[in-house]
Write a protein that holds these residues in place. Structure first.
Motif, PDB file in Angstrom:
ATOM      1  N   TYR A   1      -3.317   3.711  -2.326  1.00 23.82           N
ATOM      2  CA  TYR A   1      -3.626   2.647  -3.276  1.00 23.82           C
ATOM      3  C   TYR A   1      -2.995   1.353  -2.774  1.00 23.82           C
ATOM      4  N   ALA A   2      -3.631   0.253  -3.113  1.00 27.80           N
ATOM      5  CA  ALA A   2      -3.124  -1.048  -2.674  1.00 27.80           C
ATOM      6  C   ALA A   2      -2.948  -1.958  -3.885  1.00 27.80           C
TER       7      ALA A   2
ATOM      8  N   THR B   1      -6.039  -1.390  -6.388  1.00 25.22           N
ATOM      9  CA  THR B   1      -7.318  -0.849  -5.948  1.00 25.22           C
ATOM     10  C   THR B   1      -7.097   0.360  -5.040  1.00 25.22           C
TER      11      THR B   1
ATOM     12  N   GLY C   1      -7.143   2.228  -1.730  1.00 26.15           N
ATOM     13  CA  GLY C   1      -7.008   1.707  -0.371  1.00 26.15           C
ATOM     14  C   GLY C   1      -7.956   2.388   0.582  1.00 26.15           C
ATOM     15  N   SER C   2      -7.429   2.914   1.671  1.00 32.16           N
ATOM     16  CA  SER C   2      -8.258   3.505   2.717  1.00 32.16           C
ATOM     17  C   SER C   2      -8.933   4.789   2.233  1.00 32.16           C
TER      18      SER C   2
ATOM     19  N   ALA D   1       0.851  -1.184   0.000  1.00 28.34           N
ATOM     20  CA  ALA D   1       0.000   0.000   0.000  1.00 28.34           C
ATOM     21  C   ALA D   1       0.889   1.236   0.000  1.00 28.34           C
TER      22      ALA D   1
ATOM     23  N   LYS E   1      -2.210  -5.840  -4.790  1.00 27.09           N
ATOM     24  CA  LYS E   1      -2.340  -7.121  -4.091  1.00 27.09           C
ATOM     25  C   LYS E   1      -2.277  -8.271  -5.082  1.00 27.09           C
TER      26      LYS E   1
END
Length: 168
Positions: free
Chosen positions: A76-77, A62, A64-65, A43, A79
């Motif tokens: 952004y994350a 995707t 993120g928070s 992230a 994964k």
């Protein structure tokens, strides 16, 4: 370069083994499976580097928070949950990781125990996954290291239907 990616992962990434007690099986939503899942993620607020990782190693990017304060940047994350890209990523960064070297090694050991969809792990493989899960959980825990509070139960045997290769 793999060195930069390893350093970035050491500082911003996570390698976790998750245990799922009940999860719907994709091919048959009425069937439930038990098991482990390796998750590799990073992230960060700088989206271009995560986009580069996605291009190089696959995975999902995707938001993120949620931004709660006006001065916060969006997070952004990136994964990865697929075993092929996970294996390639971990092998690429393994020689250069310092902080998360043990998590990378455990992730690779877990990937060696993987079996195909709907196939059951042997008891020895289940026991090894449980050991990996407990050690990785201890390594990823915040604060001072301690013993795991609750261990994973033994491999579930009731309800296994070999003909359907799943739990009925």
């Amino acid at each position: 370069s793999p060195e930069y990616v390893a350093g970035f992962f050491d500082g911003e990434g996570t390698c976790s083994l998750i245990y799922s007690k009940v999860r719907r099986w994709k091919r048959n939503p009425d069937k439930h499976v038990f098991g482990f899942k390796l998750v590799i993620a990073i992230a960060n607020t700088y989206k271009p580097i995560l986009e580069q990782l996605q291009l190089q190693f696959k995975g999902d990017l995707t938001p993120g928070s949620v931004i709660k304060k006006p001065w916060q940047k969006p997070v952004y994350a990136w994964k990865m949950t697929s075993t092929g890209p996970q294996r390639a990523f971990l092998f690429a960064i393994k020689p250069y990781c310092i902080i998360k070297a043990r998590q990378v090694e455990l992730g690779l050991q877990y990937l060696e125990t993987k079996v195909g969809p709907g196939q059951r792990l042997s008891q020895s493989a289940w026991d090894r996954c449980t050991e990996i899960f407990n050690e990785m959980r201890s390594l990823n825990r915040r604060g001072m290291p301690s013993e795991p509070k609750n261990a994973i139960p033994a491999a579930p045997t009731e309800g296994w239907n070999p003909a359907k290769r799943g739990y009925a």
